[in-house]
Design a protein around this motif. Structure first.
Motif, PDB file in Angstrom:
ATOM      1  N   SER A 159       0.844  -1.198   0.000  1.00  0.00           N
ATOM      2  CA  SER A 159       0.000   0.000   0.000  1.00  0.00           C
ATOM      3  C   SER A 159       0.877   1.245   0.000  1.00  0.00           C
ATOM      4  O   SER A 159       2.105   1.157  -0.012  1.00  0.00           O
ATOM      5  CB  SER A 159      -0.908   0.031   1.236  1.00  0.00           C
ATOM      6  OG  SER A 159      -0.162   0.418   2.374  1.00  0.00           O
ATOM      7  N   HIS A 160       0.220   2.411   0.067  1.00  0.00           N
ATOM      8  CA  HIS A 160       0.941   3.687   0.125  1.00  0.00           C
ATOM      9  C   HIS A 160       1.572   3.942   1.489  1.00  0.00           C
ATOM     10  O   HIS A 160       2.368   4.857   1.648  1.00  0.00           O
ATOM     11  CB  HIS A 160      -0.026   4.837  -0.186  1.00  0.00           C
ATOM     12  CG  HIS A 160      -1.116   4.989   0.841  1.00  0.00           C
ATOM     13  ND1 HIS A 160      -2.119   4.058   1.015  1.00  0.00           N
ATOM     14  CD2 HIS A 160      -1.354   5.947   1.781  1.00  0.00           C
ATOM     15  CE1 HIS A 160      -2.920   4.449   1.999  1.00  0.00           C
ATOM     16  NE2 HIS A 160      -2.485   5.581   2.478  1.00  0.00           N
ATOM     17  N   GLN A 218      -2.746  -2.797   7.258  1.00  0.00           N
ATOM     18  CA  GLN A 218      -1.798  -2.257   6.286  1.00  0.00           C
ATOM     19  C   GLN A 218      -0.803  -1.295   6.930  1.00  0.00           C
ATOM     20  O   GLN A 218       0.382  -1.351   6.642  1.00  0.00           O
ATOM     21  CB  GLN A 218      -2.540  -1.572   5.144  1.00  0.00           C
ATOM     22  CG  GLN A 218      -2.906  -2.573   4.079  1.00  0.00           C
ATOM     23  CD  GLN A 218      -4.172  -2.218   3.359  1.00  0.00           C
ATOM     24  OE1 GLN A 218      -5.039  -1.561   3.899  1.00  0.00           O
ATOM     25  NE2 GLN A 218      -4.289  -2.668   2.138  1.00  0.00           N
ATOM     26  N   SER A 222      -2.059   7.985   9.513  1.00  0.00           N
ATOM     27  CA  SER A 222      -2.894   8.858   8.677  1.00  0.00           C
ATOM     28  C   SER A 222      -3.179  10.139   9.454  1.00  0.00           C
ATOM     29  O   SER A 222      -2.571  10.380  10.498  1.00  0.00           O
ATOM     30  CB  SER A 222      -4.188   8.117   8.330  1.00  0.00           C
ATOM     31  OG  SER A 222      -4.959   8.880   7.425  1.00  0.00           O
ATOM     32  N   THR A 262     -11.092   8.012   1.148  1.00  0.00           N
ATOM     33  CA  THR A 262     -10.639   8.730   2.342  1.00  0.00           C
ATOM     34  C   THR A 262     -11.033   7.971   3.603  1.00  0.00           C
ATOM     35  O   THR A 262     -12.206   7.819   3.908  1.00  0.00           O
ATOM     36  CB  THR A 262     -11.250  10.150   2.405  1.00  0.00           C
ATOM     37  OG1 THR A 262     -12.641  10.066   2.083  1.00  0.00           O
ATOM     38  CG2 THR A 262     -10.571  11.085   1.443  1.00  0.00           C
ATOM     39  N   GLY A 293      -8.534   8.243   6.755  1.00  0.00           N
ATOM     40  CA  GLY A 293      -8.051   9.413   7.478  1.00  0.00           C
ATOM     41  C   GLY A 293      -7.637  10.512   6.517  1.00  0.00           C
ATOM     42  O   GLY A 293      -7.361  11.635   6.932  1.00  0.00           O
ATOM     43  N   GLY A 294      -7.538  10.188   5.231  1.00  0.00           N
ATOM     44  CA  GLY A 294      -7.272  11.198   4.209  1.00  0.00           C
ATOM     45  C   GLY A 294      -5.870  11.207   3.625  1.00  0.00           C
ATOM     46  O   GLY A 294      -5.567  12.065   2.789  1.00  0.00           O
ATOM     47  N   SER A 295      -4.997  10.245   3.993  1.00  0.00           N
ATOM     48  CA  SER A 295      -3.593  10.419   3.604  1.00  0.00           C
ATOM     49  C   SER A 295      -3.289  10.045   2.156  1.00  0.00           C
ATOM     50  O   SER A 295      -2.537  10.743   1.483  1.00  0.00           O
ATOM     51  CB  SER A 295      -2.662   9.689   4.566  1.00  0.00           C
ATOM     52  OG  SER A 295      -2.694   8.299   4.376  1.00  0.00           O
ATOM     53  N   LEU A 297     -10.925   2.344   6.286  1.00  0.00           N
ATOM     54  CA  LEU A 297     -11.799   3.519   6.175  1.00  0.00           C
ATOM     55  C   LEU A 297     -12.722   3.638   7.388  1.00  0.00           C
ATOM     56  O   LEU A 297     -13.598   4.499   7.413  1.00  0.00           O
ATOM     57  CB  LEU A 297     -12.645   3.452   4.887  1.00  0.00           C
ATOM     58  CG  LEU A 297     -11.882   3.271   3.565  1.00  0.00           C
ATOM     59  CD1 LEU A 297     -12.840   3.335   2.374  1.00  0.00           C
ATOM     60  CD2 LEU A 297     -10.779   4.301   3.403  1.00  0.00           C
ATOM     61  N   ALA A 333      -7.195  -3.413  -2.974  1.00  0.00           N
ATOM     62  CA  ALA A 333      -7.555  -3.469  -1.554  1.00  0.00           C
ATOM     63  C   ALA A 333      -9.010  -2.984  -1.422  1.00  0.00           C
ATOM     64  O   ALA A 333      -9.495  -2.224  -2.262  1.00  0.00           O
ATOM     65  CB  ALA A 333      -6.624  -2.579  -0.740  1.00  0.00           C
ATOM     66  N   CYS A 380      -4.493   2.815  -4.077  1.00  0.00           N
ATOM     67  CA  CYS A 380      -3.466   2.914  -3.033  1.00  0.00           C
ATOM     68  C   CYS A 380      -3.008   1.589  -2.446  1.00  0.00           C
ATOM     69  O   CYS A 380      -2.137   1.593  -1.581  1.00  0.00           O
ATOM     70  CB  CYS A 380      -3.952   3.856  -1.932  1.00  0.00           C
ATOM     71  SG  CYS A 380      -5.547   3.370  -1.279  1.00  0.00           S
ATOM     72  N   GLY A 381      -3.567   0.450  -2.918  1.00  0.00           N
ATOM     73  CA  GLY A 381      -3.049  -0.799  -2.379  1.00  0.00           C
ATOM     74  C   GLY A 381      -3.680  -2.011  -3.034  1.00  0.00           C
ATOM     75  O   GLY A 381      -4.741  -1.917  -3.643  1.00  0.00           O
TER      76      GLY A 381
HETATM   77  C1  LIG Z   1      -4.772   2.874   5.438  1.00  0.00           C
HETATM   78  C2  LIG Z   1      -5.327   2.731   4.118  1.00  0.00           C
HETATM   79  C3  LIG Z   1      -6.361   3.564   3.682  1.00  0.00           C
HETATM   80  C4  LIG Z   1      -6.986   4.624   4.538  1.00  0.00           C
HETATM   81  O1  LIG Z   1      -6.142   5.611   4.972  1.00  0.00           O
HETATM   82  P1  LIG Z   1      -5.963   7.026   4.261  1.00  0.00           P
HETATM   83  O2  LIG Z   1      -5.161   7.776   5.231  1.00  0.00           O
HETATM   84  O3  LIG Z   1      -7.329   7.601   4.053  1.00  0.00           O
HETATM   85  O4  LIG Z   1      -5.264   6.782   2.988  1.00  0.00           O
HETATM   86  C5  LIG Z   1      -6.834   3.395   2.407  1.00  0.00           C
HETATM   87  N1  LIG Z   1      -6.337   2.464   1.598  1.00  0.00           N
HETATM   88  C6  LIG Z   1      -5.335   1.645   1.963  1.00  0.00           C
HETATM   89  C7  LIG Z   1      -4.829   0.632   0.982  1.00  0.00           C
HETATM   90  C8  LIG Z   1      -4.800   1.753   3.232  1.00  0.00           C
HETATM   91  O5  LIG Z   1      -3.795   0.964   3.596  1.00  0.00           O
END
Ligand SMILES: *Cc1c(COP(=O)(O)O)cnc(C)c1O
Length: 452
Positions: free
Chosen positions: A111-112, A140, A230, A264, A266-268, A339, A383, A414-415
């Motif tokens: 993931s990110h 994650q 996040s 989103t 936590g929004g990161s 989420l 994901a 993001c994952g």
């Molecule tokens: C943790 C996570 C999220 C949620 O967190 P954000 O801070 O909103 O990005 C979303 N997608 C994946 C794959 C994560 O690991």
């Protein structure tokens, strides 16, 4: 230009600074307040939990912050990440829209999250910490921090939300491979966990509870610090490496996005992709719509209130102004565990209040339906969290089919979902529940949010 599918950058093109959006905003975000005195907190209030380098990033007014060489060296294990043009999906949907996705599933943890776990571990190790504690929802973030801890010789102790702990045993195994210790949360090893257990022995847990446990363990221990995956400004800052790369990649193929979508929690990841594009929008260089996508069962932006609230369930963290469903709101156990957080990053919340973002909430069956189409065309099994971004992207692509608009859509993927196959199983068996969220449940949790 020959037809491309994947847009890649050279290692030498890896951005060497993160972008801080705060100085570019028309007004500054409201300050965090001390949980007891309710006065704005200063850097010293945060030193029991975070090293000074991260505290300074949290309050920084600098537009750009250099990425340390030690961090770039680790980033290079998987960065720059690819940007894809979803040609096969475009064909399936028969849409004139151009669909792009920036894929963060190529990181070691999938993931990110390592974009921030690596610098957080680096700055903590540099400041002499021996151990990091944290919470994890879907597992994650816990895996990302376990990986980063191993890179810099730190012990890592993780509290994983019970519902995910039970659903995803492979995430715990992965954390253990990287050397972390993992507890289900609520656990019986902290006072916060025992309190929740006493109230509800079958509690599925929540991110807010797991944060309370991890903070409670780190605060009194001089060798331990706490890491959050996040929400905080410095986390969003570290994630902007995603958007900086994506800007270069879109430029390489001569495209500018009309719409950005990201899930989103936590929004990161959303902020990481979108803030550099928002900078370009504010500078008048492009004009994309920027859309947050959240689960209908945990809709902090679309149904929450913009108020000061605690980041955790017990009320130990500073009060931050954010869109919140109430710090003791426990979302239904949807599969997108990442989420299931009651609040939204203060920075994303502030920018949403400024009218620079829009938001939609989508139920999980629509998300998985979109993700299965995506997997069968593009190959990647997403994901559960970014299935929300995929669903929102697909809504728009289908709308373009109706209107004939040739929009360019950029999606944050993001994952990957290799540890989340039980959620696909539930979807394919017709067992996924779209939880209705009664207004009364939100009102009840909001009644315990402090009045500031
Ligand atoms: C943790 C996570 C999220 C949620 O967190 P954000 O801070 O909103 O990005 C979303 N997608 C994946 C794959 C994560 O690991």
């Amino acid at each position: 230009m020959a037809e491309y599918t994947k847009v890649v950058l050279e290692e030498s093109e890896l951005p060497n600074r993160w972008y801080n959006i705060v100085p570019d905003l028309p007004s500054p975000p409201p300050p965090p307040l001390h949980p007891k005195t309710r006065e704005p907190i200063g850097p010293d209030d945060l030193t029991p939990l975070f090293p000074m380098d991260l505290i300074l990033q949290e309050v920084s007014q600098e537009r750009f912050i250099d990425i340390p060489d030690e961090v770039l060296e680790v980033y290079k294990l998987w960065r720059p990440t690819p940007l894809y043009r979803a040609r096969r999906l475009e064909k399936l949907l028969d849409t004139p829209a151009k669909i792009f996705y920036k894929y963060e599933g190529v990181s070691p943890a999938g993931s990110h999250k390592p974009n921030t776990s690596v610098p957080q571990a680096y700055y903590n190790a540099k400041a002499g910490a021996k151990k990091l504690t944290t919470e994890t929802g879907a597992g994650q973030w816990g895996s990302a921090l376990a990986f980063a801890g191993a890179q810099f010789g730190l012990e890592v102790e993780v509290w994983q939300v019970r519902s995910s702990y039970d659903q995803k045993p492979d995430r715990q195994r992965m954390m253990r491979v990287w050397g972390a210790e993992v507890h289900p949360s609520p656990s019986d090893v902290t006072e916060a966990g025992r309190q929740i257990h006493a109230l509800d022995p079958d509690s599925p847990g929540s991110l807010g509870i797991a944060i309370s446990e991890a903070v409670m363990r780190a605060a009194p221990d001089p060798d331990a610090k706490y890491a959050l995956g996040s929400v905080l400004n410095h986390v969003l800052l570290h994630q902007t490496v995603i958007g900086e790369e994506a800007l270069l990649q879109m430029k390489k193929v001569g495209e500018t996005p009309d719409l950005l979508v990201g899930c989103t929690g936590g929004g990161s990841n959303f902020a990481g992709l979108s803030f550099p594009f928002l900078r370009e929008k504010l500078a008048g260089n492009m004009n994309p719509t920027i859309r947050c996508v959240e689960p209908a069962s945990c809709p902090s932006l679309t149904k929450g209130e913009y108020r000061y609230d605690f980041g955790d369930t017990i009320g130990m963290t500073p009060l931050v102004k954010m869109h919140t469903l109430g710090h003791d709101f426990i979302p239904d156990p949807i599969h997108a565990g990442g989420l299931r957080y009651h609040g939204m990053a203060p920075l994303v919340s502030h920018i949403y209040e400024l009218g620079m973002l829009d938001a939609v909430a989508i139920h999980q069956n629509e998300c998985f339906e979109a993700a299965v189409k995506f997997a069968r065309t593009e190959g990647i099994v997403s994901a559960p969290e970014p299935t929300h971004a995929i669903a929102a992207m697909m809504r728009e692509a289908l709308r373009c089919r109706e209107t004939g608009e040739e929009k360019t859509i950029l999606t944050a993927l993001c994952g990957h979902g290799h540890f989340d196959l039980s959620s696909y199983d539930a979807y394919l068996n017709g067992e996924l529940v779209d939880y209705d969220l009664p207004e009364a449940k939100i009102a009840d949790a909001m009644s315990r949010v402090p009045v500031i």
